[in-house]
Design an enzyme around this catalytic site. Sequence first.
Site, PDB file in Angstrom:
ATOM      1  N   ASP A 202       0.823  -1.288   0.045  1.00  0.00           N
ATOM      2  CA  ASP A 202       0.006  -0.106   0.005  1.00  0.00           C
ATOM      3  C   ASP A 202       0.709   1.266   0.109  1.00  0.00           C
ATOM      4  O   ASP A 202       1.810   1.247   0.944  1.00  0.00           O
ATOM      5  CB  ASP A 202      -0.836   0.036   1.381  1.00  0.00           C
ATOM      6  CG  ASP A 202      -1.976   0.978   1.284  1.00  0.00           C
ATOM      7  OD1 ASP A 202      -2.759   0.771   0.395  1.00  0.00           O
ATOM      8  OD2 ASP A 202      -1.986   1.766   2.263  1.00  0.00           O
ATOM      9  N   GLU A 256       1.452  -0.272  -4.904  1.00  0.00           N
ATOM     10  CA  GLU A 256       0.508   0.590  -5.088  1.00  0.00           C
ATOM     11  C   GLU A 256       1.444   1.941  -5.249  1.00  0.00           C
ATOM     12  O   GLU A 256       1.820   2.518  -4.176  1.00  0.00           O
ATOM     13  CB  GLU A 256      -0.554   0.970  -4.229  1.00  0.00           C
ATOM     14  CG  GLU A 256      -1.533   1.786  -4.669  1.00  0.00           C
ATOM     15  CD  GLU A 256      -2.424   2.536  -3.568  1.00  0.00           C
ATOM     16  OE1 GLU A 256      -3.418   2.934  -3.768  1.00  0.00           O
ATOM     17  OE2 GLU A 256      -1.692   2.673  -2.395  1.00  0.00           O
TER      18      GLU A 256
HETATM   19  C1  GLC Z   1      -4.584   2.910  -0.529  1.00  0.00           C
HETATM   20  C2  GLC Z   1      -5.651   1.994  -0.182  1.00  0.00           C
HETATM   21  C3  GLC Z   1      -6.866   2.876   0.091  1.00  0.00           C
HETATM   22  C4  GLC Z   1      -6.503   3.319   1.508  1.00  0.00           C
HETATM   23  C5  GLC Z   1      -5.173   4.281   1.368  1.00  0.00           C
HETATM   24  C6  GLC Z   1      -4.691   4.165   2.788  1.00  0.00           C
HETATM   25  O1  GLC Z   1      -4.723   3.892  -1.478  1.00  0.00           O
HETATM   26  O2  GLC Z   1      -5.967   1.475  -1.780  1.00  0.00           O
HETATM   27  O3  GLC Z   1      -7.923   1.992   0.128  1.00  0.00           O
HETATM   28  O4  GLC Z   1      -7.431   4.177   2.209  1.00  0.00           O
HETATM   29  O5  GLC Z   1      -4.122   3.653   0.817  1.00  0.00           O
HETATM   30  O6  GLC Z   1      -3.964   3.217   3.334  1.00  0.00           O
END
Ligand code: GLC
Length: 512
Positions: A202, A256
Amino acid sequence: MSATEPWWKSAVVYQIYPRSFCDMTGNGIGDLEGIRRHLDHLQWLGVDAIWISPFFRSPMKDYGYDVSDYCDVDPLFGTLADFDRLLADAHARGLRVVIDWVPNHTSDRHPWFVASRSSRRSAKRDWYIWRDGTPDRPPNNWKGAFIDGPAWTWDHASGQWYLHFFLPEQPDLNWANPEVVAAMHATLRFWLDRGVDGFRMDVIHGLGKPAGLPDHPPELAAVWRCVVNDEPITHDYVRGIRSVIDEYPDRLMLGEVFLLDTARVAPYYGSGDELQLAFNFPPLFAPWNARAWRRAVDSVVSELDPRDAWPTWVLSNHDQPRHRTRYGTEARARAAAVLLLTLRGTPFLYAGEELGLEDAVVPEVRRLDPGGRDGCRAPIPWDAGATHGWAGDRAWLPWPPEAERRNVETLARERTSILHLYRRLLTARRRSSALRLGAWRPIASPDGVLAYARERAEDRRIVLVNFASSPVDARLEGELTVEAASDGAGEGERFRDRLGPDQAVLLRPAIG
Ligand code: GLC
């Protein structure tokens, strides 16, 4: 499958948002056992791996992305034993299991933050990012995501500010502290030792913070810090994480990187020593338009190819309106499925897109997420009954539109359904090394159409996607057979040089 290529290059990964998949206990919230009970569906569909969004202990302020214990399952979702059973059953079916890992921040209830907050002299104080100041003025002008305010919260008791890219209940860890690095590496080993096949990491680009934490320039003052944070030091942290992953054979490190420019995503692949796969969101934000998509694909080719970096493709997830909702019609969602599953790279499906689900309409009184993302997180309908295969009589969010028809059992019985289209496309990928691993080459095409070939040795496929709402002639050289069509038309027959409105086709050379 190629013996020399890693599994995640040819895999199709299916994202499960555990709260919304299937509830087996009757509390209205999906759980690990609900996933295990539906592995049949995933195997029948033909995906290779699942990625499960966070199921760790959490106060659920951000529905699991606020972790209070990285090494345990939240009781809402089950137990560690339930996870082990799910993992074993998935593996027995040849499905890999990727889990979420949230390294940028913890919950404010994590014992590390509780200790850090307890006193300026706490041994854990420096595990988070604290700054002096006065309660009326945050240390800089950064904005937090999902909140209408600063990325800082003033802690009255200890008289300092702490940093949070997201909610105040999600304080950012201080990756400059080697103790934090070691503790987070240990959480990876905990799951690697249990046998998981990899992690979706994440907000991985968030880990490193700029020295001195300078203000955003005025033109960026309103922009959330988390969507622009891009510091060279982060690459050191990512390499360190990769070295942990590499202690185990065959594991996937997928990040991500929510920077909305492919040129800024690409460096996170490093020189083969950082991420193995990175999400790249500009295509997800591209409108249903041939030129916009061509531009998005071209930038993937030009930024990733020179690094020998393998692309990813994703149209829907738990953070954005579903593409069926964004593009407006099932015809487009079907054509988009052909596109998603035939581009060069690893595709990610989001549970429910194979049913052509739209976002749920969530009345104000039932809205839960501070980020307004409830619609795409609606529960998955498994059958046409009143509770759609969920144990309780009321799921945590309303059902998506048309659940009495758009459910797994009903659509599995309709050979012409979008569900069967996904299944045929997944079968076609499995059968073609060109689709899984081949080169990508654009083909000249009329306005409104995106056309490309996929080629590997003797194996060859051609894909045509008509983004226009009118039919179009598309003449190609050679005899071609329709292997899959987004509307099912003419499959197994010779391609007749014409595309319907919002229609996409996968073609193969005719035999003989
Ligand atoms: C990422 C996740 C999202 C979350 C954020 C904070 O973007 O996909 O759902 O709210 O991180 O952890």
